[in-house]
Design a protein around this motif. Structure first.
Motif: not given
Length: 123
Positions: A105-123
């Motif tokens: 489970c290391l970023p360097s081990q993975y070669n296909y990536w999604g664009q990402g989704t923002q998670v914001t935890v705030s009151s």
């Protein structure tokens, strides 16, 4: 065309829950290890959770153990990250990634990536 698309992010109050989805197209997830990684503003990309291609092995970062659960539905070609008891420190862009075979489970081990989704935890 190999593609990973994340969804399910958003704004949530501390203590709340979100379920992230990572949908794959252009390839079948069955033979791939899948990881969830996150990157906070000004921070480095870090591993959150990973699941092996056979589902026999899962990894969780210490910071999310007991709160997050990774799962996969190969029939839907989708991997999920259930996030409970969210904290402000969980705020980040969450990305899923894929790599064929067994991977640490290391970023360097993975070669296909999604664009990402923002998670914001705030009151």
């Amino acid at each position: 065309q190999v593609q990973l698309v994340e969804s399910g992010g958003g704004l949530v109050q501390p203590g709340g829950s979100l379920r992230l989805s990572c949908a794959a197209s252009g390839f079948t997830l069955d033979y791939y290890a899948i990881g969830w990684f996150r990157q906070a503003p000004g921070g480095e990309r870090e591993a959150v959770s990973c699941i092996s291609n056979s589902e026999s092995t899962t990894y969780y970062a210490d910071s999310v153990k007991g709160r997050f659960t990774i799962s996969r539905d190969n029939a839907k070609n989708t991997v999920y990250l259930q996030m409970n008891s969210l904290k402000p420190d969980d705020t980040a862009v969450y990305s899923c990634a894929a790599a064929i075979g067994f991977r640490l489970c290391l970023p360097s081990q993975y070669n296909y990536w999604g664009q990402g989704t923002q998670v914001t935890v705030s009151s």
